[in-house]
Design an enzyme around this catalytic site. Structure first.
Site, short mmCIF file in Angstrom:
data_model
loop_
_atom_site.label_atom_id
_atom_site.label_comp_id
_atom_site.label_asym_id
_atom_site.label_seq_id
_atom_site.Cartn_x
_atom_site.Cartn_y
_atom_site.Cartn_z
N MET A 87 36.91 23.46 3.71
CA MET A 87 37.48 22.99 2.58
C MET A 87 38.68 23.45 2.17
O MET A 87 39.26 23.27 1.29
CB MET A 87 36.47 23.06 1.51
CG MET A 87 35.31 21.99 1.69
SD MET A 87 35.69 20.33 1.73
CE MET A 87 36.41 19.99 0.13
N LEU A 90 44.59 25.51 5.90
CA LEU A 90 45.10 27.02 6.39
C LEU A 90 46.55 26.99 6.25
O LEU A 90 47.24 25.90 6.57
CB LEU A 90 44.44 27.06 7.97
CG LEU A 90 43.19 27.24 8.08
CD1 LEU A 90 42.69 26.88 9.53
CD2 LEU A 90 42.62 28.69 7.75
N HIS A 109 38.20 14.56 10.71
CA HIS A 109 38.49 13.92 9.47
C HIS A 109 37.71 12.59 9.33
O HIS A 109 37.93 11.68 10.29
CB HIS A 109 40.11 13.85 9.31
CG HIS A 109 40.43 13.15 7.80
ND1 HIS A 109 40.36 14.03 6.95
CD2 HIS A 109 40.89 12.08 7.58
CE1 HIS A 109 40.75 13.39 5.63
NE2 HIS A 109 41.11 11.97 6.15
N GLU A 174 31.29 10.59 13.51
CA GLU A 174 31.78 11.81 13.64
C GLU A 174 31.15 12.64 14.60
O GLU A 174 31.61 13.43 15.46
CB GLU A 174 31.75 12.40 12.35
CG GLU A 174 32.83 11.92 11.28
CD GLU A 174 32.78 12.72 9.93
OE1 GLU A 174 33.01 14.03 10.17
OE2 GLU A 174 32.78 11.94 8.98
C1 GRF Z 1 32.69 15.50 7.43
O1 GRF Z 1 32.94 14.18 6.80
C2 GRF Z 1 34.17 15.90 7.86
O2 GRF Z 1 34.90 14.73 8.43
C3 GRF Z 1 34.99 16.47 6.46
O3 GRF Z 1 33.82 17.05 6.24
C4 GRF Z 1 32.70 16.52 6.18
C5 GRF Z 1 31.86 17.64 6.73
O4 GRF Z 1 30.52 17.41 7.25
N1 GRF Z 1 36.19 17.18 7.24
P1 GRF Z 1 29.53 18.35 7.90
O5 GRF Z 1 29.64 19.65 6.94
O6 GRF Z 1 29.86 18.58 8.96
O7 GRF Z 1 28.06 17.70 7.61
#
Ligand code: GRF
Length: 202
Positions: A87, A90, A109, A174
């Site tokens: 979160m 960097l 992302h 993802e």
């Molecule tokens: C995902 O949607 C990722 O794309 C974003 O934050 C979320 C993280 O989810 N950057 P997790 O912690 O991997 O479940």
């Protein structure tokens, strides 16, 4: 190929990277969590993965937080740092330091970049009324959600979608995209095409 994964929350992308590691033959050398409560921490402990919890809130400023990150990886053998729901942004200094070591930093992302950078990308896409959404794995540079694209996955926005159902569909994509992006960097997944909805588990 050896990965360091950095998370802040649920860690579902970390889990999918871990679960696909034997398929593609990469290893997770270490996980860093920026929160004491990240669900991914328990998963790392259960699976005996080297875990450091480096909580941003314990540091007065970004510089000493990042120094602590660097300290925790200096003796780790790795090729790529994978940000997975991390979160914090960097600093340019941190990123340059990693690139000077000839290592990579990549991120996932939840949008089809360059659209919908920043926080709540799924909400931005939903509210914009797009009919195709998705996710992007990209190299990290000093700008937010900006570096060169490695792989994208596209999903439809269905007429009865809620924000939550769309978020879940993107997250499933993802979980396929991140391991495939590593495989692409390893030269295993040679297909340059993006991933499409029809390969998602129903
Ligand atoms: C995902 O949607 C990722 O794309 C974003 O934050 C979320 C993280 O989810 N950057 P997790 O912690 O991997 O479940």
């Amino acid at each position: 190929m050896k990965l360091i994964v950095i998370i802040s929350g649920n860690g579902s992308n970390f889990k999918s990277l871990y679960n696909s590691s034997s398929v593609y033959g990469y290893e997770i050398s270490k996980i860093i969590s920026s929160s004491n409560n990240a669900l991914g921490n328990d998963f790392a402990i259960k699976n005996n993965i080297n875990l450091s919890v480096i909580n941003r809130k314990d540091y007065d400023n970004k510089k000493i937080f990042e120094d602590s990150l660097l300290k925790s990886i200096f003796d780790i053998d790795f090729d790529i740092i994978c940000l997975a729901g991390f979160m914090y942004i960097l600093s340019q200094d941190f990123i340059e330091y990693i690139y000077k070591m000839h290592k990579k930093i990549i991120n996932i992302h939840p949008s089809l970049l360059p659209s919908f950078k920043g926080l709540n990308a799924q909400k931005q896409a939903f509210e914009a009324g797009v009919t195709i959404a998705g996710c992007t794995v990209h190299h990290v540079d000093q700008y937010l959600d900006n570096g060169e694209i490695i792989l994208q996955g596209a999903v439809p926005v269905l007429s009865d979608d809620t924000m939550e159902s769309l978020r879940e569909r993107i997250l499933k994509m993802e979980h396929l995209c991140y391991p495939k992006a590593i495989a692409k960097l390893m030269g295993i997944h040679k297909n340059n095409d993006s991933l499409f909805y029809n390969i998602l588990p129903k």
